[in-house]
Write an enzyme that holds these catalytic residues in place. Structure first.
Site, PDB file in Angstrom:
ATOM      1  N   GLN A  92       0.841  -1.193   0.000  1.00 42.58           N
ATOM      2  CA  GLN A  92       0.000   0.000   0.000  1.00 42.58           C
ATOM      3  C   GLN A  92       0.881   1.250   0.000  1.00 42.58           C
ATOM      4  OE1 GLN A  92      -2.253   1.397   3.612  1.00 42.58           O
ATOM      5  NE2 GLN A  92      -3.995   0.591   2.477  1.00 42.58           N
ATOM      6  N   SER A 142       4.258  -1.531   4.248  1.00 43.74           N
ATOM      7  CA  SER A 142       4.609  -2.900   4.599  1.00 43.74           C
ATOM      8  C   SER A 142       4.884  -3.710   3.345  1.00 43.74           C
ATOM      9  CB  SER A 142       3.474  -3.567   5.379  1.00 43.74           C
ATOM     10  OG  SER A 142       3.289  -2.905   6.596  1.00 43.74           O
ATOM     11  N   GLU A 165     -10.728  -2.104   4.906  1.00 42.13           N
ATOM     12  CA  GLU A 165      -9.730  -2.421   5.922  1.00 42.13           C
ATOM     13  C   GLU A 165     -10.364  -2.403   7.308  1.00 42.13           C
ATOM     14  OE1 GLU A 165      -6.182  -0.210   5.616  1.00 42.13           O
ATOM     15  OE2 GLU A 165      -5.355  -0.958   7.500  1.00 42.13           O
TER      16      GLU A 165
END
Lengths: 342, 393, 342, 393
Positions: free
Chosen positions: B126, B161, B245
């Site tokens: 992301q 990440s 999310e």
């Protein structure tokens, strides 16, 4: 009645603080994370030269013979700067050796030649002047010739070489070296029964001072970030979620510091409720340190979750120092078992 | 109202359980070595694909099973019960990028990417946060300038990440700096992480994890065909990603947290408590905190179930997802801290949550990320206050 | 799997809510604070006519034979409107009497002629089908001909007239009538062993629903105040200290409600982990109710500290209902003693 | 640094202790009847005056003893240890109005009022908050228009403790509505509560206390000679009043809280705990919470001592007083709640904190006022954040 540090005391603390800021920057903890020892011997000696290891040792073994409140002011700076190395155990060891008549040993600890780590009992019966047995967690054993053992019945030194099954354990805090070991009935050196000198209580006061330093540093770091980090066009400190978190950190640190001083002076002046005050100090200081460090990570957001930022180092050290001289839960029980405060 | 699963769902659960028992990876996840992590996570995703378990609630025409969120939930429950590692490197592909592409992308984009995600061919990351745009995501300044059939991207992202092992990135860029509000002029791009001009710097986490990265873009060329949604309309697309999310994507974590609590109850049964005599579970304080944790994860599950029921009736997750996210984060942190209190001095030993047996001190440090990543708890509280409760801004 | 209430269920709750809003306004609690009974008989009968006392009693004794989740939806409204009177014990008593074959008694409870209060054991050995002895706290005893006793071994009714040493005690909640009394080995009516019907668990679910209603009403009240109260030129809800407090109330209420429904359905459908779910519901609902009510007082500032405002009534009732069917600490122990959830 | 009291101070403590043992009121305070409360509190203040204990740290020329805050502290400590009731109806006179008059009033005002306060002749009340001006005190709108040698006051005040039995009021009014900022144009008046046009409506508190009032002013005439400080300068005067309140005025409450904790420890020793077998103090959770409460009130005392030492060096209390106030309030609330948890079902019995033995449920309800009255905890946090930590507004 005067609870405010004197100009001399503030000066003493300022000198130490300056030394740490220049010589032992917090970033060094990261640099040395893979070294056997968390602090280089050269720096250890420099700290000794500054008098950090003989604060409360008698002058005839090279110490300064200062009082517990002076020492607390210094240990607060050790906490604030997250200074690694076994200062607490070595300072205590020097005082111990000196008072037990081992002047040579005391002197060599004060000068920084001999290091003393901290041994924290995991199991086994409490030791006495003749033998110490059981398994221990060792804090900052590398380079240490002795470890300080503090049992309810008394305290003394064990030669590191006499310990068995010594196993290095990675500690959550990269500034602390952890190990486990067994003592198989070794005879301790410089043993002193608890009724003759309250080593554990002194240690708890100094550990509280370290915890206060951590709580204050975490507070300062969060406040600074809240003032400078801009989001939504304004410093994040304008938001009450951040502002009030900082305030709660400030109040916790303030309460912990005043109580730690109160405890130090209570011990020095032999107040009947000294033990009550010491335990109370350790309780509020431990909560302030862990709580403030955790809150600071949250205030820092993503940055606070990175290893390269200092925020987590405060948290990890706080957890380490909170474990010194027994568990937090045990201490709460001890505190409630005391008579009411004077 | 009922909690009964249909015969078909019960059968599905049996199948999942049997399959997981036979196919679950035997080796622990190699969490310190990025390349090995990638290989492990993708291999496990491929195994799931081959078993027919990938994309349970995704449309069949993109390789999914076309089932409902209830089957997806059953999968997560059995998965957690089997004590399996989370799908870390595949998380963004399966839970952010995938769902976003399904609702917003062109057929071409969907046909290319969705099967690759399910088959364990690609890792996605992301690219939202920037050094100057964290909670204030709309302040992002990584710039994309149109040049023929390409955008030229320059700037920087953080807290990305798995950027070091990713194939693609869901990348938010600023395509218009003159819009009336900073939320306008943002575009959602599919960025190929092998493009020239991308530099990735790993940032270690406080748990010692290696998945966090900074990503630098120096005139990176991204085909204009990689815009998802429309140009300058990326904020809306990103908000739906974040709703995923905060809503269903956390289901797996929520289910796993219940499992973590039971692990902790077991630990408290086995370990000696603070008095050095009785087991930790006999300590009144620890007992009550464990029981409270049980009650909280039970409630978290009930909220998750209710959220799924609501989602089954309307497709786009609402701001209620933030309530789940907030409650999850605060509960996860309390549970992690409780473990430290049960462990006492043993909590000082460095561990990883990927360890077997479970590493509680690592999990404690990891827990700090739950109230920061995916929007801090403070931001969730703002969203809930403004959009659920209608409080004034 | 469907956790969302049906249109019928919502309609049922809406009718009750409307009745309470019109007939039993919260302000009536203050007006009746010095009356022997917290609810007038006329209103009690009106509630009975609405079917509130026979929700789960069988149709052949005049009940509606509805399920526990329907009943939970109604009891949430009782909580939301702080409706006084022994609804929980009377509804349970009617069901109890009906299933024990005392159709006449059941019918008279359902019609509102006979009231049943709640007896909560303070000490003494748990009762059995032959005798019940010990001292009890009585909730809403005035006008009640019976009290419902729930012991671990089972539950049954005692005639109020058979109780000795009945002493009225002023309750912190002006909407609850408290007393203490002794039962000297009285034979209970309609006794049913716990293994035959989980009365306590049903009661805990309904108490949880009441607590959820309280938590939600406190949240709504605080949110409304935050939107309308202006200080420093803006509604106080713009401040995160207020806004986030409201949010935490909303999350707590939401978690408590979903878990209470989960527990109700678990019991109805005989899930193996029903008891786990029930205890979990009561834990989160109790915390939500007390926590939200306390937070609402703070959000209301000086107003929240006055008797004439409703904020304190939520707090006080929350404390009362949290004590139903045993102490909160006991329940946490029970929850941890369960097998893990399914 | 030291905790030693001088020989003189030790002697003072002995005298206080002896005197209190001999003169403390034997009857419990009649807290439900306003007239009886007034009589009781004033009589007890008169007794203290006659014993030479009134105004320990007040200047001698106004009837005080002219001693330091240390002696005042010693008095509070012995007072609390003797388990004596707080000086409720005399509180505003002794702790707000008195100190404000000492620093700000004219000699004539001081000569008249200060001795009357010390002698237990007058009850004072505070007229600050209004329905539209609570936390936002500067928004007050009660108006005072100059008419010859008088001000004519119209408006309304709320949360005025003891207005129903008070002789005088420290009254904040708006004398200028056109000032550049709302903090300007406020004046601090001494208002005679027997003036025509004043109507007092008692408001019951959630504890059942009768001291709270609303006060209505309908063209009440207050002599211009009753201005304290200067006209339009009342905000500054009021802020110093509030600093007293948040600083040293709470010393008595802080000292009493330590006594309350010890009462609670005793209660936990005597009562059976949650398991129905062991005493409550043997319960691990309750034991640790009691110990934590002990630690917190110890720290509160240390902070109080340090604050007094700082005050001995500089006269005007700083914003640090807000830290004491905040810590006191949050600790007092935790202690009050802990008592309810120890009492379990017995906590449902209505009591008053004025009861003998101590009424814990009443104290619990009372505790909610500690984070509201004298500036809410949220306002204290703003003050500390802005003025102590220097955070941006």
């Amino acid at each position: 009645m005067d609870l405010l540090p004197s100009a001399d005391q503030l000066e003493l603390a300022a000198v130490a603080s300056e030394f740490f800021a220049e010589q032992v920057p917090i970033s060094a903890i990261r640099d040395r994370r893979d070294e056997p020892s968390a602090i280089p011997r050269k720096l250890w000696s420099a700290g000794a030269d500054l008098g950090l290891l003989g604060v409360s040792a008698a002058e005839d073994v090279g110490g300064s013979g200062l009082d517990l409140d002076d020492e607390a002011l210094l240990f607060r700076e050790l906490g604030r700067w997250l200074v690694p190395g076994p200062f607490l155990a070595s300072g205590g060891g020097a005082r111990r050796a000196g008072r037990a008549g081992h002047a040579g040993l005391a002197r060599s600890i004060v000068t920084g030649e001999v290091l003393v780590g901290l041994a924290q009992r995991r199991d086994g019966e409490p030791g006495d002047g003749r033998r110490v047995a059981g398994t221990f967690d060792l804090f900052d054993r590398p380079d240490a010739s002795y470890v300080l053992v503090v049992d309810p019945s008394g305290a003394g030194l064990l030669e590191t070489a006499s310990l068995e099954d010594v196993r290095t354990i990675e500690c959550i805090d990269p500034g602390t070296r952890l190990a486990s070991a067994t003592a198989a009935g070794t005879a301790p050196l410089c043993w002193v029964p608890a009724e003759d000198e309250p080593i554990r209580s002194r240690g708890l006061v100094l550990a509280s001072a370290v915890l206060v330093g951590i709580a204050e540093a975490a507070r300062d770091q969060a406040v600074e970030h809240a003032k400078t980090r801009v989001q939504f066009g304004r410093p994040i400190g304008v938001n009450q979620a951040i502002k009030h978190a900082c305030v709660d950190m400030a109040v916790a640190a303030e309460a912990a510091w005043e109580q730690t001083l109160f405890a130090a002076i209570s011990m020095r002046s032999g107040r009947a409720d000294a033990e009550f005050q010491v335990l109370a100090a350790n309780v509020v200081a431990g909560r302030a340190a862990v709580g403030n460090a955790a809150a600071s990570i949250q205030v820092h957001g993503g940055m606070g979750y990175t290893y390269e930022h200092d925020a987590h180092l405060y948290l990890k050290r706080a957890h380490v120092v909170e474990q010194f001289f027994g568990s937090t839960r045990e201490r709460l029980g001890d505190l409630l078992a005391q008579e009411a405060a004077q | 109202m009922d909690l009964d699963f249909t015969a078909e769902q019960v059968e599905f659960r049996d199948e999942v359980r049997t399959w997981l028992a036979e196919h679950a990876p035997a080796e622990p996840r190699p969490h310190r070595d990025p390349a090995a992590t990638r290989e492990y996570d993708l291999a496990w995703q491929r195994t799931q694909w081959e078993g027919g378990w990938a994309g349970i609630a995704w449309p069949e025409r993109y390789g999914g099973r076309g089932l409902t969120l209830v089957q997806q939930l059953i999968w997560y429950e059995e998965y957690a019960r089997a004590g399996l590692p989370s799908v870390d490197a595949c998380f963004v592909g399966l839970n952010h990028a995938g769902p976003t592409l399904i609702t917003t992308a062109t057929e071409e984009q969907k046909n290319f990417h969705l099967p690759r995600i399910l088959r364990g061919q690609d890792v996605w990351c992301q690219g939202f946060s920037e050094p100057g745009a964290g909670s204030d995501l709309a302040a992002l300044s990584t710039r994309a300038v149109r040049d023929g059939e390409e955008f030229v991207v320059s700037g920087q992202k953080v807290w990305t990440s798995f950027a070091n092992i990713a194939d693609y990135q869901e990348l938010l860029v600023r395509t218009d700096r003159d819009g009336p509000k900073k939320h306008h002029g943002i575009t959602w791009l599919i960025c190929d992480m092998s493009s020239p001009g991308i530099e990735v710097r790993p940032i270690e986490t406080i748990e010692g994890g290696a998945e966090f990265c900074e990503v630098f873009y120096d005139e990176v060329r991204v085909p204009a065909a990689n815009v998802v949604g429309e140009r300058d309309n990326g904020w809306r697309v990103a908000m739906s990603t974040l709703s995923f999310e905060r809503g269903t994507a956390y289901t797996a974590s929520q289910v796993r947290l219940a499992d973590t609590v039971e692990k902790l109850v077991d630990l408290a049964r086995e370990r000696t408590g603070p008095d050095g005599r009785r087991p930790a579970i006999a300590d009144d304080e620890l007992c009550r905190r464990l029981a409270t944790a049980r009650a909280e994860v039970a409630a978290l599950r009930a909220m998750t179930y209710a959220g799924i029921c609501r989602n089954l009736r309307s497709d786009t997750p609402g701001p209620e997802g933030s309530m789940l996210k907030l409650y999850y984060a605060e509960t996860a942190k309390r549970v992690a801290r409780l473990a430290m209190d049960i462990l006492g001095a043993d909590g000082l030993r460095a561990t990883s949550r990927w360890n077997r047996p479970f590493g509680w001190s690592g999990n404690y440090l990891y827990s700090f990320s739950t109230s920061i990543g995916g929007g801090t708890s403070e931001i969730q509280r703002n969203i809930i206050g403004d959009r659920v409760l209608g409080l004034p801004r």
